[in-house]
Design a protein around this motif. Sequence first.
Motif, PDB file in Angstrom:
ATOM      1  N   PHE A 174       6.954  -0.104 -10.976  1.00 12.05           N
ATOM      2  CA  PHE A 174       6.594   1.185 -10.866  1.00 12.05           C
ATOM      3  C   PHE A 174       5.115   1.300 -11.342  1.00 12.05           C
ATOM      4  O   PHE A 174       4.343   2.099 -10.723  1.00 12.05           O
ATOM      5  N   VAL A 175       4.481   0.851 -12.400  1.00 11.01           N
ATOM      6  CA  VAL A 175       3.222   1.248 -13.031  1.00 11.01           C
ATOM      7  C   VAL A 175       2.309   0.484 -11.990  1.00 11.01           C
ATOM      8  O   VAL A 175       1.144   1.041 -11.509  1.00 11.01           O
ATOM      9  N   GLY A 176       2.650  -0.745 -11.597  1.00  7.65           N
ATOM     10  CA  GLY A 176       1.680  -1.385 -10.441  1.00  7.65           C
ATOM     11  C   GLY A 176       1.820  -0.451  -9.067  1.00  7.65           C
ATOM     12  O   GLY A 176       0.662  -0.333  -8.717  1.00  7.65           O
ATOM     13  N   ALA A 177       2.680   0.103  -8.740  1.00  6.40           N
ATOM     14  CA  ALA A 177       2.795   0.997  -7.677  1.00  6.40           C
ATOM     15  C   ALA A 177       1.843   2.194  -7.640  1.00  6.40           C
ATOM     16  O   ALA A 177       1.093   2.547  -6.860  1.00  6.40           O
TER      17      ALA A 177
ATOM     18  N   GLU B 232      -1.862   1.065  -7.748  1.00  5.45           N
ATOM     19  CA  GLU B 232      -2.115   0.895  -6.209  1.00  5.45           C
ATOM     20  C   GLU B 232      -2.404   2.169  -5.612  1.00  5.45           C
ATOM     21  O   GLU B 232      -3.555   2.251  -4.782  1.00  5.45           O
ATOM     22  N   LEU B 233      -1.786   3.138  -5.607  1.00  7.96           N
ATOM     23  CA  LEU B 233      -2.138   4.655  -5.216  1.00  7.96           C
ATOM     24  C   LEU B 233      -3.557   5.096  -5.808  1.00  7.96           C
ATOM     25  O   LEU B 233      -4.313   5.622  -4.993  1.00  7.96           O
TER      26      LEU B 233
ATOM     27  N   ARG C 297      -0.039   5.957   1.245  1.00  4.93           N
ATOM     28  CA  ARG C 297      -1.505   5.325   1.382  1.00  4.93           C
ATOM     29  C   ARG C 297      -1.839   5.235   2.959  1.00  4.93           C
ATOM     30  O   ARG C 297      -3.149   5.557   3.087  1.00  4.93           O
ATOM     31  N   ARG C 298      -0.984   4.977   3.617  1.00  9.97           N
ATOM     32  CA  ARG C 298      -1.178   5.315   4.898  1.00  9.97           C
ATOM     33  C   ARG C 298      -1.590   6.666   5.532  1.00  9.97           C
ATOM     34  O   ARG C 298      -2.445   6.748   6.294  1.00  9.97           O
ATOM     35  N   ALA C 299      -0.556   7.471   4.795  1.00  2.00           N
ATOM     36  CA  ALA C 299      -0.930   8.995   5.414  1.00  2.00           C
ATOM     37  C   ALA C 299      -2.517   9.300   4.671  1.00  2.00           C
ATOM     38  O   ALA C 299      -3.310  10.041   5.549  1.00  2.00           O
ATOM     39  N   MET C 300      -3.086   8.720   3.558  1.00  6.88           N
ATOM     40  CA  MET C 300      -4.165   9.158   3.302  1.00  6.88           C
ATOM     41  C   MET C 300      -5.135   8.363   3.955  1.00  6.88           C
ATOM     42  O   MET C 300      -6.257   9.042   4.257  1.00  6.88           O
TER      43      MET C 300
END
Length: 820
Positions: free
Chosen positions: A682-685, A688-689, A753-756
């Motif tokens: 969770f922390v890594g996700a 990543e954002l 991420r894809r939406a951004m």
Amino acid sequence: MKRAAHASATGTRTRVRSHALLPDRHSWIDIGFTLALAGIALSAFGTSFTGSTYLVVGLLGALIAVVVTHLTRAAGWPIISAVVICVVVFFVLGGPLCLRSLGDTSVLPGASTLARVADQAVFGWKDLLTTLPPIDGDGPLLVLPWLAGLLAGLVGMGLAHLPVRRPWLAAVLPVLGMTAVLSGAIVLGVRHPQSLLLQGSVFAALALAWLAIRAHRASAAVHGGTTSYVRGAGAVVMLALAAGVAFPASALVGNDDDERAVARNWVEPPFDIGRYPSPLAGFRTYVDLKGTTNSTNVYDKTLLDVEGVDTGTRIRFATMDRYDGMVWGASDNALPGPADDSFQRVSSTIDNPVEGDEVDVTVTLGEGWKGVWLPTVGALQSMAFETGDPRAKAEVFRYNLATSTAVVPSGMAPGDRYSFTAVQPDDALTAETVGSAETTALPPGASFIQGPTEKWTEQAGTDPMDRVLAAAEHLRSQGKYSDGIGRTERIYVAGHSVWRLSDEFVNAPQIVGNDEQYAATMALIANDIGVPARVVLGAVVPEGGRVTGKDVSAWVELRAADGSWRTLPTESFMSMTPPADQVPETNTPMSGTVIPPPNPIPPPSDAGEQSDADLKERKATRKKSDEQEDGLIPGLPAWIGVVLTYVGGPLLLVALLLGAVVGLKAWRRHRRRSADSPSARFVGAWRELVDHARDLGQVVPLGPTVTRREQSLGIVSGQAGPLARRADSFVFGPHVPEKAAATSYWELVDAERRAMSGEVGRWQRLRAAISLRSLGVRPRRTSAAPDGAPREAAADTGRTRGLKSRLRTLADWRSRRAPD
């Protein structure tokens, strides 16, 4: 304004480094001094290479290393990353920059090219130290200045930003590093410095100036920019210390040639016939110095005393049958046919059947002899060493049956005595001698000899041997003799490289040289005509049998149709007339690129030589091979090779660096997604954002006390807030989350991420993919987790402690407001 007010209220600091990749004022100063000192250090190779290509290649390496070191430092990477990148650059660009003279595909980073670059980096110093300078400035030995430039840039910028505790050490380290680079270049150079002013005074002035600037910078950083007498005295002491170190080091670039310390004076290369220095290159040790003294000169010294041969017998020191564009040297398997064309270990009796007169010879070496070459006469039949350690010498003794050359790898010393039995074959060159019809291709870079050969032999007829003799007569009648010793003759330098034999000999206004240039040129002419030739260094035994340095000469041997080698005496192609005091001028331009039209070859004679069709076919084949050598890749236009050399290499380097950035981000994403604990996933996700938002140029606050909800305010995304709250609920919840929940959370983050990325342009997405902003060093986190928090979230507790306190306060307020 709201975001700024919120950040001020919460006490957060946004970690923003605008123009992080641009050097500041101090970095520009360090870069300038590093490149300047690197250029001066590389200039020490000026006496070892011809032209200025070595300096261009070296400075390019220094510039690349400086840029790589600065970028890795700006990204927060360790210094080892700059070293690794420079190693990759060294191999990728080593072919296009340093191996262009080899032609073919040597400019492409293939297996053979990388192996050649590595070989030159490891063993090139031996070639440099055992080759008579100046060396071809476009040859493969350019790998050495290329490597030196990269090292100079790494050492200068790496030590300039190396974190050390003591300010004086931080100021001194880069200066000492660049001084070491200069010392290494001088040690690999020659006894005559390129420029005492440049390598001594200018280098010292720049080094002391850089030292003073860095010392002042370090002192200001420690004392807050205030001045004090203590710091002033310290700067004076440091300058005095540097001067004290520079004074003994100046002996390396002193003007006393006899005391100049270079590795060339001491190197003793192991026996390797392909690498061993050419004896012809040291011919000037046998010339008359006309009153001057030199400890290496043996003109008046006894080389050997020979017993058992008649006066006028030729005694052979060494046979050189391979020309590489720099020197004529001995080699293995120079002839395509004979299996005995190699240096082999032999016994006391040698199986060497040759027709001729047998002689028993005894040789005693004199005070002027040194080296591994063993003087012999004719074709050896037996060998016996009589002094020193005869058994040890016999075990290492090697002999080449095809070239009649003997070597003792352990070396021979004055006073050594040996005896041998030999057969003297009939090697006289007569009018009936027919040249061999074997094809002998010109060495690389020797095409300059074709024009003069055609011009000098146009009236010689069709017989190849007649053409060889006509060219020899032209050299003898039109040339002049000089050892380059006299005041007006010093322009006639030593050596027999392509440069010396072309622009400075056959294409010069006046042909001037000694045995070295005449014999080397005559052998190339014979090979161009079609008669295999080789160069022999030796002496004609005078009356009494005592051979001194003045008896040494170089002659040419020509291969006859019956396979034997016939002697073309030195006096047949070399003039003994000295040149005029002034070089005569001529209005007829002759350069290495101006080649007269080929002379038509008349029909062949009946003497058994090559036919007209054979000669034309061989010339066409040679012309085709020369045209292919002009391009880097056979079969493709030359401009493609130029593009690959000067454009393809840098583009490939840029592609590799950008690919490394993308690959590093993918590896980081994989590690975060596959972490051991679900909480860490969770922390890594979430990280990543955040990193993706920062790469897109969004200002996201960072810091040990910044919470995810505060970070979500800086992310331009509609789902950033819910994703932050969901991550907090799982990381700080009462139970350890499941892996399936972490997988689902990663899918939501990937979709966001894809939406951004879809909301920005293609160019901005590309910049985000290769951005180094998210690869910088993050602020340190608290390593221990509070009570009740999962162990996996220890690294995240520092920035969320404030959020937990506020949530606890909100829960207490709600409980007091709730009805009974």
